[in-house]
Motif scaffolding. Structure first.
Motif, PDB file in Angstrom:
ATOM      1  N   MET A 452      42.704  34.385  27.099  1.00 14.55           N
ATOM      2  CA  MET A 452      41.657  34.825  26.319  1.00 14.55           C
ATOM      3  C   MET A 452      41.389  36.183  26.983  1.00 14.55           C
ATOM      4  O   MET A 452      41.177  36.562  27.999  1.00 14.55           O
ATOM      5  CB  MET A 452      40.619  34.024  26.427  1.00 14.55           C
ATOM      6  N   THR A 453      41.097  37.269  26.108  1.00 11.50           N
ATOM      7  CA  THR A 453      41.195  38.789  26.512  1.00 11.50           C
ATOM      8  C   THR A 453      39.798  39.404  25.706  1.00 11.50           C
ATOM      9  O   THR A 453      39.583  38.935  24.399  1.00 11.50           O
ATOM     10  CB  THR A 453      42.294  39.596  26.101  1.00 11.50           C
ATOM     11  N   PHE A 471      39.999  46.162  29.042  1.00  9.78           N
ATOM     12  CA  PHE A 471      40.086  44.796  28.737  1.00  9.78           C
ATOM     13  C   PHE A 471      40.013  43.850  29.932  1.00  9.78           C
ATOM     14  O   PHE A 471      40.379  44.492  31.044  1.00  9.78           O
ATOM     15  CB  PHE A 471      41.318  44.331  27.794  1.00  9.78           C
ATOM     16  N   VAL A 472      39.475  42.906  29.922  1.00 11.71           N
ATOM     17  CA  VAL A 472      39.615  41.755  30.944  1.00 11.71           C
ATOM     18  C   VAL A 472      39.977  40.613  30.338  1.00 11.71           C
ATOM     19  O   VAL A 472      39.392  39.942  29.366  1.00 11.71           O
ATOM     20  CB  VAL A 472      38.217  41.583  31.341  1.00 11.71           C
ATOM     21  N   GLY A 473      41.200  39.973  30.941  1.00 15.35           N
ATOM     22  CA  GLY A 473      41.852  38.774  30.396  1.00 15.35           C
ATOM     23  C   GLY A 473      42.019  37.604  31.341  1.00 15.35           C
ATOM     24  O   GLY A 473      42.245  37.996  32.418  1.00 15.35           O
ATOM     25  N   TYR A 474      41.911  36.449  31.004  1.00 16.51           N
ATOM     26  CA  TYR A 474      41.912  35.295  31.815  1.00 16.51           C
ATOM     27  C   TYR A 474      42.829  34.146  31.308  1.00 16.51           C
ATOM     28  O   TYR A 474      42.850  33.870  30.248  1.00 16.51           O
ATOM     29  CB  TYR A 474      40.599  34.641  32.160  1.00 16.51           C
ATOM     30  N   ASN A 478      47.218  29.794  35.110  1.00 12.17           N
ATOM     31  CA  ASN A 478      47.427  30.395  36.547  1.00 12.17           C
ATOM     32  C   ASN A 478      45.967  30.755  37.010  1.00 12.17           C
ATOM     33  O   ASN A 478      46.035  31.324  38.452  1.00 12.17           O
ATOM     34  CB  ASN A 478      48.534  31.520  36.351  1.00 12.17           C
ATOM     35  N   ASN A 479      45.174  30.644  36.189  1.00 10.68           N
ATOM     36  CA  ASN A 479      43.805  31.094  36.689  1.00 10.68           C
ATOM     37  C   ASN A 479      43.663  32.448  37.365  1.00 10.68           C
ATOM     38  O   ASN A 479      43.211  32.836  38.645  1.00 10.68           O
ATOM     39  CB  ASN A 479      43.121  30.221  37.679  1.00 10.68           C
ATOM     40  N   ILE A 480      44.359  33.330  36.690  1.00  5.78           N
ATOM     41  CA  ILE A 480      44.454  34.877  37.175  1.00  5.78           C
ATOM     42  C   ILE A 480      43.843  35.739  36.154  1.00  5.78           C
ATOM     43  O   ILE A 480      43.960  35.589  35.172  1.00  5.78           O
ATOM     44  CB  ILE A 480      45.780  35.343  37.566  1.00  5.78           C
ATOM     45  N   VAL A 481      42.992  36.629  36.521  1.00 12.18           N
ATOM     46  CA  VAL A 481      42.371  37.749  35.780  1.00 12.18           C
ATOM     47  C   VAL A 481      43.223  38.970  35.736  1.00 12.18           C
ATOM     48  O   VAL A 481      43.816  39.404  36.879  1.00 12.18           O
ATOM     49  CB  VAL A 481      40.822  37.984  36.330  1.00 12.18           C
ATOM     50  N   LYS A 482      43.411  39.177  34.541  1.00 14.44           N
ATOM     51  CA  LYS A 482      44.175  40.764  34.452  1.00 14.44           C
ATOM     52  C   LYS A 482      43.156  41.542  33.812  1.00 14.44           C
ATOM     53  O   LYS A 482      42.398  41.092  32.776  1.00 14.44           O
ATOM     54  CB  LYS A 482      45.503  40.482  33.465  1.00 14.44           C
ATOM     55  N   ASP A 505      46.781  46.313  34.935  1.00 14.80           N
ATOM     56  CA  ASP A 505      47.479  45.347  35.835  1.00 14.80           C
ATOM     57  C   ASP A 505      47.498  44.166  35.027  1.00 14.80           C
ATOM     58  O   ASP A 505      46.631  43.547  34.731  1.00 14.80           O
ATOM     59  CB  ASP A 505      46.439  45.062  37.068  1.00 14.80           C
ATOM     60  N   ASP A 506      48.865  43.823  34.305  1.00 16.41           N
ATOM     61  CA  ASP A 506      49.055  42.764  33.456  1.00 16.41           C
ATOM     62  C   ASP A 506      50.630  42.383  33.502  1.00 16.41           C
ATOM     63  O   ASP A 506      51.146  43.037  34.019  1.00 16.41           O
ATOM     64  CB  ASP A 506      48.658  43.426  32.023  1.00 16.41           C
TER      65      ASP A 506
END
Length: 811
Positions: A452-453, A471-474, A478-482, A505-506
Motif C-alpha cells: 500500500m502506497t 510517496f511512502v509505501g509499506y 516483508n514489513n519494509i517501508v519504501k 528507495d524502492d
C-alpha cells in the motif's frame, strides 16, 4: 400546434413508445375536433435505409394547396376540412410516397422514404450510368489541384471560437430541434434556460500551406469545471477540416470523406440539382452512407461546374455510427472564389452533442454537453472585427462571463472534474495537495506481498512555481517501508523550464527502462509494477530488484514543437535472485553502481499541449512524435570500472488509412563499449494478462538483451467494417483490431566477460515476433486480443498463445 410542438421536443428511444404517444395525441386531437369532422394526420418521416429522420419533407394532399413540411426531427402535422384522400410525401433525393386517408379521421403514422437518384436534363448522362458517380470521378481526379491548402500561395488569417454548453435537462438528451437552434445561434428565450455555458475561447491564427500558427487566444471557463477536460476536448476538435483528404479526423476517429478515393465503397451519391450563381453554374450532389454503422456522413455538397471544386458542404454523422459518446455531429463549410481562381475556405463550423454516460447518476441520467467550433477566414493583413457573439451563438462575451461566474458547483461537474483529473494527469486534487500518481497506490509482488502506497504532491494552490512530493509505501509481507521524495521548481517565463530533484528507495522491475520517455507520456503509465499490472496479471509480480536512485533534471522548451530534458542520475542496483551479479558462477558483488548523463529531445509537429502546474499533457495529433536520446555513463561493481555510451531514437505515429487507423512506434539504438548485462538494452516484456502497444506482450521480463537493436510495435484498428454487417452484433459497436510486433538486434560476447548472464537472458540473435487479433470498444472501454508468439517457443516458461486485455477509453 401544441401537439406538433410536443412531438418535436420529445426524444423517444423505441418505435413502440413513439407510436403510443402519437396515438394518445391523435385521440386528444380527435376529441377536440370531433364535431368539425376535421382530418388530422401527425407522424414522423424516416429514411428507410438507416431510420434517420428526414427534415424539410413536403407533405401535401394530392390535387390541393393544403400542405406542410416536416421539422428537423422529421415530425409533421397536417389538418384539413376538405374531402381529400391521398397524402403525398416528397423530398429531394427520395422517391415520392403516397398514403390513402379516410376523410374525417385523425391518425398517426410513420413514413419511410426510399432513396432515389435524380437525373438532371442539363447534365450529359451516359445511358445507364449514375451522373453523380461520373462527377465524383472528376472531382477525385482534380483533388490535388482544387485543394488550395496544398499550394504555396495559400495564406490566410482565421478567427476561431469554441463554445461548450452544459445540458440542464438532466433526464433527457438535447433534442435535435434544440441542437439545430444552438448550432445556428437562434435560441429562444425559453430554450436558452435549458443550457449553461461552461467554456469559451477565441483565437486568431495565421495559416499557410502545412502550418498553423496561433497569434492570440482568450479563454473564459468555469473554475468549478476545470480546464483539463475542456482543453483536451477542444484540442482534439482543433483540426483543419479538409474534405479533399481521404478522412476527416475528429477525436482521434477517422471519418471517411465523401471525396475519399474509397468513397464509392462507403457512399451512395445522387445528383440533386443544378444552380445558377453569380460565379457560374454549380451542381448539388447528395451523399448517404451505405451502412449507418460506418464512420461516413449523410449530407450534400455544392460543386463548381467548371473546375469541379467544392464550394460548400453540409455533412452529418448518423446517430447509429460506431463512435462513442457523440451525437448529432454536424460539419458545415463554405468557400469563396478568389482572384487566382481557387476556391478558398470562407467559413466552417463543427457542432456536436457529447454524452458522458460514465457520469450518469440518479439525478443526471443523461449528462450531456454541446460543443461548437466555428471559424471565419480572410485574406487581408488585418483581422476582421470579431462578432460580439461567441461561436455564432446567442451568447455575448459579457453575458457568457457572467453566467460562468454564476455557475454552481453541481455534483455532475464535480464528478466530471474528478474523472478528468485522474485520466489526464493521474492525480486527484484535494485542496492544496494532489494524491497520486493514483496507479501507484496498490500493487502485489513476491518480495513485498500486498503493498500500500500513499503518493502525494503539492499543487499550484500552495505554491505557483514550486512542487514538493513523493510517496511512502509499506509491504505487508516483508514489513519494509519504501519511499521517494521530489522537489520541482518552475522558472518564471514564457517558455516552460523546470528543475527537478529526486531520490527513490524502492523495488523496480528488473527490466525497468529509465529512458522510456515516450512510454511514460501517458499519465496513467508508470513502466513499472503498479495497480494495473496487478489487476490484469491476477498474480504476484516476481523479478523485482531493489534500487537506490538519485537524479537531477532540467526541462527546457525551445519552441512549441521542440523540448529537451537533461538528466544526471546515480543508480544503485542491489543484487538478489532475480538480478544476480555473478562472475563464473560465483557471487561477484552485492550491487552495481551506475552514474549517467542523458540528453533527450522531443520533436513534434503542431501538437497542442496543456500544462497542469509542473506536468505537461500532450494532446496528440495525426503527425509523428520523435525522440532522440544520447547517454554517457560509467559503472562500478567491486574493483571493476567501465565507461559506456548509448545513442537511441524512437518515433510514434497514429496514421489514418481511410479504412483503418495504423498506430505504430519504432525505436532503434546502439550501446558503445562493454557493459554488465543490466545496462544493455532490454526489450520490454510482459508477464501479465495486460496488453500494451509499447511492450512485447508474450515476451518475459529480461528475456532478451542487445547492444544494437530495432523494435517495431504496430496496431491496425478497423471501425467495425466486418462486425457492422452482422445483425444484432452490429449494435455492440465492436471494432476489429490486429497487431504485429517485432524486435531484432545483436549482442557481442564481450559483455559476458564482465558479469554472467542469468539463465533466462538470451541474445537477440534472430527476430522475435508476435501477432494478435481481437476486438476493441467492448462495453466502450475494453480491448481484448488473442496473441500468438511466433519465435523461440523453446525458451523456458514461455507461452505460445495468450489472451491480453486492457482498458482503453476512446471515441
Amino acid at each position: 400546434m401544441f401537439v406538433f410542438y410536443l412531438l418535436s421536443s420529445i426524444s423517444l428511444k423505441t418505435k413502440n413508445i413513439k407510436l403510443l404517444v402519437l396515438s394518445l395525441l391523435i385521440l386528444l386531437s380527435a376529441f377536440i375536433n370531433l364535431s368539425a369532422q376535421e382530418t388530422t394526420v401527425v407522424g414522423q418521416v424516416l429514411n428507410k435505409v438507416d431510420k434517420s429522420p428526414i427534415s424539410n419533407v413536403s407533405i401535401y394532399y394530392k390535387n390541393s394547396t393544403v400542405g406542410t413540411k416536416s421539422d428537423d426531427e422529421g415530425y409533421f402535422m397536417i389538418r384539413t376540412n376538405g374531402n381529400y384522400k391521398t397524402l403525398v410525401f416528397s423530398a429531394v433525393g427520395f422517391r415520392n410516397t403516397e398514403i390513402h386517408i379516410k376523410p374525417g379521421q385523425s391518425i398517426g403514422t410513420q413514413i419511410e422514404l426510399d432513396e432515389e437518384n435524380m437525373l438532371l436534363q442539363e447534365v450529359f448522362v451516359i445511358p445507364g450510368a449514375n451522373p453523380a458517380l461520373i462527377m465524383m470521378r472528376k472531382m477525385r481526379l482534380l483533388r490535388s489541384e482544387n485543394d488550395a491548402s496544398r499550394h504555396s500561395e495559400y495564406k490566410m488569417k482565421s478567427t476561431e471560437q469554441n463554445l461548450v454548453l452544459l445540458n440542464k435537462l438532466t433526464q433527457r438528451s438535447i433534442s435535435k430541434r434544440l441542437f439545430n437552434q444552438l448550432r445556428k445561434g437562434s435560441l429562444s428565450s425559453s430554450d436558452s434556460a435549458l443550457v449553461l455555458p461552461l467554456y469559451m475561447t477565441e483565437s486568431n491564427f495565421l495559416i499557410t500551406a502545412g502550418k498553423k500558427e496561433q497569434l492570440s487566444k482568450n479563454t473564459f471557463t468555469s473554475p468549478d469545471f476545470g480546464e483539463k477536460i475542456i482543453e483536451k476536448l477542444v484540442g482534439e476538435m482543433d483540426v483543419q477540416l479538409n474534405f479533399y483528404e481521404n478522412a476527416i479526423t475528429v477525436f482521434g476517429k477517422s471519418l471517411v470523406s465523401p471525396l475519399s478515393s474509397v468513397g464509392n465503397a462507403y457512399y451512395n451519391y445522387y445528383l440533386a440539382d443544378s444552380l445558377k450563381t453569380t460565379t457560374g453554374k454549380q451542381y448539388e450532389i447528395h451523399f448517404r452512407t451505405k451502412n449507418s454503422k460506418n464512420l461516413a456522413f449523410n449530407g450534400l455538397f455544392l460543386v463548381d461546374s467548371s473546375s469541379y471544386a467544392l464550394t460548400g458542404i453540409e455533412a452529418e454523422l448518423p446517430v447509429q455510427a460506431n463512435i462513442n459518446f457523440i451525437r448529432n455531429l454536424h460539419i458545415s463549410q463554405k468557400f469563396s472564389l478568389q482572384s487566382n481562381n481557387y476556391w478558398f475556405p470562407q467559413f466552417e463550423e463543427m457542432a456536436l452533442n457529447m454524452n458522458y454516460e460514465l457520469l450518469a447518476d440518479s439525478l443526471h441520467q443523461k449528462p450531456e454537453i454541446f460543443v461548437k467550433r466555428s471559424a471565419t477566414f480572410q485574406f487581408t493583413d488585418t483581422l476582421t472585427v470579431k462578432s460580439d457573439n461567441f461561436a455564432q451563438s446567442d451568447y455575448t462575451q459579457t453575458n457568457l462571463n457572467d453566467k460562468l461566474k454564476d455557475l454552481n458547483n453541481t455534483p455532475i461537474l464535480r464528478t466530471a472534474k474528478w474523472i478528468a483529473d485522474v485520466i489526464f494527469t493521474g492525480y486527484i486534487p484535494v485542496g492544496k495537495i494532489d494524491i497520486g500518481k493514483i496507479q501507484q497506490t496498490i500493487r502485489i509482488t513476491d518480495i513485498e506481498g500486498l503493498r500500500m502506497t500513499l503518493p502525494l504532491r503539492t499543487n499550484e494552490k500552495l505554491w505557483k512555481n514550486i512542487s514538493l512530493g513523493g510517496f511512502v509505501g509499506y509491504g505487508f509481507k516483508n514489513n519494509i517501508v519504501k519511499y521517494s521524495g521530489q522537489a520541482q521548481f518552475k522558472i518564471p517565463g514564457e517558455k516552460r523550464r523546470v528543475l527537478s530533484f529526486n531520490y527513490t528507495d524502492d523495488y523496480r522491475r528488473i527490466d525497468y527502462n529509465y529512458n522510456g520517455f515516450m512510454f511514460r507520456e501517458n499519465p496513467l503509465v508508470t513502466g513499472d509494477e503498479d495497480i494495473s499490472s496487478s489487476v490484469f496479471g491476477l498474480r504476484s509480480a516476481g523479478k523485482m530488484s531493489e534500487r537506490n536512485e538519485y537524479s537531477i533534471s532540467f526541462t527546457n522548451e525551445w519552441n512549441a514543437d521542440i523540448e529537451s530534458i537533461f538528466f544526471v542520475r546515480s543508480n544503485k542496483l542491489i543484487a538478489n535472485n532475480s538480478l544476480p551479479l555473478l562472475l563464473n558462477g560465483i557471487n561477484a558483488v552485492s550491487f552495481l553502481q551506475q552514474q549517467s548523463a542523458t540528453f533527450t529531445t522531443r520533436y513534434s509537429f503542431g501538437e497542442k499541449t496543456y500544462d497542469d502546474h509542473m506536468q505537461r499533457i500532450y494532446i496528440a495529433n495525426k503527425k509523428p512524435v520523435i525522440y532522440s536520446i544520447i547517454e554517457v555513463g560509467r559503472y562500478q561493481f567491486g574493483n571493476q570500472l567501465g565507461k559506456y555510451g548509448k545513442i537511441m531514437a524512437s518515433m510514434k505515429h497514429l496514421a489514418n488509412l481511410g479504412f483503418a487507423e495504423l498506430n505504430y512506434n519504432a525505436e532503434a539504438g546502439i550501446v558503445i563499449g562493454n557493459v554488465p548485462y543490466p545496462l544493455l538494452e532490454i526489450p520490454s516484456g510482459s508477464e501479465t494478462g495486460g496488453y500494451s502497444t509499447y511492450q512485447f506482450n508474450m515476451m518475459n521480463y529480461m528475456e532478451y538483451a542487445a547492444d544494437k537493436y530495432i523494435n517495431l510495435h504496430s496496431e491496425l484498428t478497423f471501425n467495425g467494417q466486418l462486425m457492422n454487417q452482422i445483425p444484432l452484433i452490429k449494435h455492440l459497436n465492436l471494432r476489429e483490431i490486429c497487431s504485429f510486433n517485432i524486435s531484432y538486434g545483436g549482442l557481442r560476447d564481450a559483455h559476458k566477460s564482465l558479469l554472467d548472464f542469468p539463465a533466462y537472458l538470451n541474445p537477440l540473435s534472430k527476430p522475435y515476433m508476435e501477432v494478435g487479433v481481437g476486438f476493441s470498444n467492448i462495453f466502450k472501454i475494453f480491448t481484448l486480443q488473442s496473441v500468438w508468439r511466433l519465435t523461440d517457443l523453446n525458451h523456458p516458461e514461455v507461452s505460445p498463445w495468450g489472451l491480453r486485455g486492457c482498458l482503453r477509453l476512446s471515441f
